[in-house]
Design a protein around this motif. Sequence first.
Motif, PDB file in Angstrom:
ATOM      1  N   ARG A  22      27.122  73.409 100.400  1.00  0.00           N
ATOM      2  CA  ARG A  22      26.004  72.634 101.098  1.00  0.00           C
ATOM      3  C   ARG A  22      25.775  71.814  99.960  1.00  0.00           C
ATOM      4  NH1 ARG A  22      24.441  72.558 106.274  1.00  0.00           N
ATOM      5  NH2 ARG A  22      22.000  72.547 105.544  1.00  0.00           N
ATOM      6  N   VAL A  23      25.326  70.263 100.157  1.00  0.00           N
ATOM      7  CA  VAL A  23      24.553  69.625  99.224  1.00  0.00           C
ATOM      8  C   VAL A  23      23.431  68.791  99.821  1.00  0.00           C
ATOM      9  CG1 VAL A  23      25.018  67.364  97.964  1.00  0.00           C
ATOM     10  CG2 VAL A  23      26.741  68.989  98.379  1.00  0.00           C
ATOM     11  N   PHE A  24      22.271  68.800  99.468  1.00  0.00           N
ATOM     12  CA  PHE A  24      21.131  68.068  99.519  1.00  0.00           C
ATOM     13  C   PHE A  24      21.131  66.742  98.833  1.00  0.00           C
ATOM     14  CE2 PHE A  24      16.602  66.932  99.326  1.00  0.00           C
ATOM     15  CZ  PHE A  24      16.340  66.867 100.600  1.00  0.00           C
ATOM     16  N   PHE A  25      21.032  65.649  99.502  1.00  0.00           N
ATOM     17  CA  PHE A  25      20.823  64.516  98.924  1.00  0.00           C
ATOM     18  C   PHE A  25      19.608  63.894  99.007  1.00  0.00           C
ATOM     19  CE2 PHE A  25      25.510  64.470 100.184  1.00  0.00           C
ATOM     20  CZ  PHE A  25      25.993  63.965  98.804  1.00  0.00           C
ATOM     21  N   GLN A  26      18.879  63.790  98.018  1.00  0.00           N
ATOM     22  CA  GLN A  26      17.279  63.535  97.938  1.00  0.00           C
ATOM     23  C   GLN A  26      17.019  62.246  98.653  1.00  0.00           C
ATOM     24  OE1 GLN A  26      15.871  64.128  93.998  1.00  0.00           O
ATOM     25  NE2 GLN A  26      15.540  66.201  94.538  1.00  0.00           N
ATOM     26  N   CYS A  27      17.837  61.233  98.262  1.00  0.00           N
ATOM     27  CA  CYS A  27      17.297  59.874  98.812  1.00  0.00           C
ATOM     28  C   CYS A  27      17.492  59.818 100.193  1.00  0.00           C
ATOM     29  CB  CYS A  27      18.160  58.787  97.955  1.00  0.00           C
ATOM     30  SG  CYS A  27      19.960  58.308  98.513  1.00  0.00           S
ATOM     31  N   ALA A  28      18.339  60.553 100.577  1.00  0.00           N
ATOM     32  CA  ALA A  28      18.619  60.436 102.169  1.00  0.00           C
ATOM     33  C   ALA A  28      17.793  61.427 102.765  1.00  0.00           C
ATOM     34  CB  ALA A  28      20.199  60.373 102.660  1.00  0.00           C
ATOM     35  N   ASN A  29      17.382  62.336 102.271  1.00  0.00           N
ATOM     36  CA  ASN A  29      16.642  63.656 102.550  1.00  0.00           C
ATOM     37  C   ASN A  29      17.450  64.420 103.604  1.00  0.00           C
ATOM     38  OD1 ASN A  29      14.352  65.507 102.738  1.00  0.00           O
ATOM     39  ND2 ASN A  29      13.521  64.078 104.717  1.00  0.00           N
ATOM     40  N   ALA A  30      18.749  64.454 103.354  1.00  0.00           N
ATOM     41  CA  ALA A  30      19.756  65.030 104.175  1.00  0.00           C
ATOM     42  C   ALA A  30      20.320  66.062 103.539  1.00  0.00           C
ATOM     43  CB  ALA A  30      20.478  63.903 104.790  1.00  0.00           C
ATOM     44  N   TYR A  31      21.055  67.016 104.145  1.00  0.00           N
ATOM     45  CA  TYR A  31      21.900  68.193 103.955  1.00  0.00           C
ATOM     46  C   TYR A  31      23.173  67.701 104.523  1.00  0.00           C
ATOM     47  CZ  TYR A  31      18.101  71.094 102.832  1.00  0.00           C
ATOM     48  OH  TYR A  31      17.075  71.683 102.218  1.00  0.00           O
TER      49      TYR A  31
ATOM     50  N   VAL B 265      34.334  67.045  97.664  1.00  0.00           N
ATOM     51  CA  VAL B 265      33.820  65.782  97.267  1.00  0.00           C
ATOM     52  C   VAL B 265      32.637  65.250  98.399  1.00  0.00           C
ATOM     53  CG1 VAL B 265      34.355  63.193  97.217  1.00  0.00           C
ATOM     54  CG2 VAL B 265      36.077  65.032  96.506  1.00  0.00           C
ATOM     55  N   ALA B 266      31.678  65.179  97.760  1.00  0.00           N
ATOM     56  CA  ALA B 266      30.269  64.871  98.826  1.00  0.00           C
ATOM     57  C   ALA B 266      30.004  63.400  98.663  1.00  0.00           C
ATOM     58  CB  ALA B 266      29.220  65.575  98.347  1.00  0.00           C
ATOM     59  N   ARG B 267      29.475  62.857  99.583  1.00  0.00           N
ATOM     60  CA  ARG B 267      29.140  61.231  99.563  1.00  0.00           C
ATOM     61  C   ARG B 267      27.680  61.140 100.381  1.00  0.00           C
ATOM     62  NH1 ARG B 267      32.825  56.310 100.114  1.00  0.00           N
ATOM     63  NH2 ARG B 267      32.171  56.461  98.136  1.00  0.00           N
ATOM     64  N   CYS B 268      26.644  60.616  99.806  1.00  0.00           N
ATOM     65  CA  CYS B 268      25.499  60.374 100.299  1.00  0.00           C
ATOM     66  C   CYS B 268      25.472  59.399 101.656  1.00  0.00           C
ATOM     67  CB  CYS B 268      24.502  59.614  99.416  1.00  0.00           C
ATOM     68  SG  CYS B 268      22.851  59.380  99.808  1.00  0.00           S
ATOM     69  N   PRO B 269      24.910  59.879 102.633  1.00  0.00           N
ATOM     70  CA  PRO B 269      24.872  59.009 103.804  1.00  0.00           C
ATOM     71  C   PRO B 269      24.077  57.776 103.970  1.00  0.00           C
ATOM     72  CG  PRO B 269      23.747  61.161 104.235  1.00  0.00           C
ATOM     73  CD  PRO B 269      24.305  61.256 103.003  1.00  0.00           C
ATOM     74  N   ARG B 270      23.177  57.541 102.786  1.00  0.00           N
ATOM     75  CA  ARG B 270      22.227  56.606 102.723  1.00  0.00           C
ATOM     76  C   ARG B 270      22.887  55.680 101.710  1.00  0.00           C
ATOM     77  NH1 ARG B 270      15.752  56.375 100.998  1.00  0.00           N
ATOM     78  NH2 ARG B 270      15.856  54.117 101.511  1.00  0.00           N
ATOM     79  N   CYS B 271      23.032  56.189 100.380  1.00  0.00           N
ATOM     80  CA  CYS B 271      23.371  55.062  99.146  1.00  0.00           C
ATOM     81  C   CYS B 271      24.745  55.015  99.009  1.00  0.00           C
ATOM     82  CB  CYS B 271      22.489  55.449  98.143  1.00  0.00           C
ATOM     83  SG  CYS B 271      22.992  56.846  97.299  1.00  0.00           S
ATOM     84  N   GLY B 272      25.547  56.032  99.324  1.00  0.00           N
ATOM     85  CA  GLY B 272      27.140  56.047  99.041  1.00  0.00           C
ATOM     86  C   GLY B 272      27.351  56.784  97.830  1.00  0.00           C
ATOM     87  N   LEU B 273      26.494  57.198  97.156  1.00  0.00           N
ATOM     88  CA  LEU B 273      26.789  57.911  95.882  1.00  0.00           C
ATOM     89  C   LEU B 273      27.785  59.113  96.207  1.00  0.00           C
ATOM     90  CD1 LEU B 273      26.007  58.704  92.867  1.00  0.00           C
ATOM     91  CD2 LEU B 273      24.720  60.728  94.016  1.00  0.00           C
TER      92      LEU B 273
ATOM     93  N   ARG C  82      26.573  78.099  95.773  1.00  0.00           N
ATOM     94  CA  ARG C  82      27.223  77.141  97.044  1.00  0.00           C
ATOM     95  C   ARG C  82      26.284  76.230  97.637  1.00  0.00           C
ATOM     96  NH1 ARG C  82      31.956  78.108  96.921  1.00  0.00           N
ATOM     97  NH2 ARG C  82      32.190  77.610  98.930  1.00  0.00           N
ATOM     98  N   PHE C  83      25.235  75.925  97.007  1.00  0.00           N
ATOM     99  CA  PHE C  83      24.147  74.934  97.391  1.00  0.00           C
ATOM    100  C   PHE C  83      24.048  73.997  96.022  1.00  0.00           C
ATOM    101  CE2 PHE C  83      19.982  73.354  97.518  1.00  0.00           C
ATOM    102  CZ  PHE C  83      19.866  72.713  98.751  1.00  0.00           C
ATOM    103  N   PHE C  84      23.810  72.776  96.352  1.00  0.00           N
ATOM    104  CA  PHE C  84      23.588  71.985  95.052  1.00  0.00           C
ATOM    105  C   PHE C  84      22.601  70.813  95.855  1.00  0.00           C
ATOM    106  CE2 PHE C  84      27.510  73.640  94.571  1.00  0.00           C
ATOM    107  CZ  PHE C  84      27.586  73.992  93.242  1.00  0.00           C
ATOM    108  N   GLU C  85      21.839  70.172  94.833  1.00  0.00           N
ATOM    109  CA  GLU C  85      20.753  69.153  95.237  1.00  0.00           C
ATOM    110  C   GLU C  85      21.187  68.091  94.192  1.00  0.00           C
ATOM    111  OE1 GLU C  85      16.003  68.505  95.335  1.00  0.00           O
ATOM    112  OE2 GLU C  85      16.948  70.465  95.757  1.00  0.00           O
ATOM    113  N   LEU C  86      21.079  66.824  94.653  1.00  0.00           N
ATOM    114  CA  LEU C  86      21.540  65.593  94.141  1.00  0.00           C
ATOM    115  C   LEU C  86      20.401  64.504  94.326  1.00  0.00           C
ATOM    116  CD1 LEU C  86      25.231  64.901  94.973  1.00  0.00           C
ATOM    117  CD2 LEU C  86      24.291  66.252  92.721  1.00  0.00           C
ATOM    118  N   THR C  87      20.217  63.873  92.895  1.00  0.00           N
ATOM    119  CA  THR C  87      19.194  62.862  93.029  1.00  0.00           C
ATOM    120  C   THR C  87      20.093  61.631  92.878  1.00  0.00           C
ATOM    121  OG1 THR C  87      17.441  64.009  91.848  1.00  0.00           O
ATOM    122  CG2 THR C  87      17.209  61.694  91.754  1.00  0.00           C
ATOM    123  N   CYS C  88      20.088  60.777  94.008  1.00  0.00           N
ATOM    124  CA  CYS C  88      20.833  59.588  94.108  1.00  0.00           C
ATOM    125  C   CYS C  88      20.482  58.504  92.977  1.00  0.00           C
ATOM    126  CB  CYS C  88      21.012  59.205  95.509  1.00  0.00           C
ATOM    127  SG  CYS C  88      21.420  60.569  96.476  1.00  0.00           S
TER     128      CYS C  88
END
Length: 72
Positions: A21-30, A43-51, A65-71
């Motif tokens: 599970r990946v949490f993308f901070q800029c999209a505020n989405a898991y 391979v995870a891709r941010c739904p908002r910025c495309g990172l 199993r859980f990661f948090e990314l700052t885009c």
Amino acid sequence: MAERRAATRSHAADDGRPSIRVFFQCANAYQRVLRDADGRAYVARCPRCGLSKRFVVGSGGTGQRFFELTCR
């Protein structure tokens, strides 16, 4: 109703591939990310910025199993 149960079961199985599970901070989405077909990475891709972020599978890694990314 049987169709709904079958669809739920097949979605839950996801071909038996592990996931993280990946949490993308800029999209505020898991996002639930499945291991790729060859089993070498997630391979995870941010739904908002495309990172895009690649999590490599290998010995000496983490069991996390859980990661948090700052885009940005």
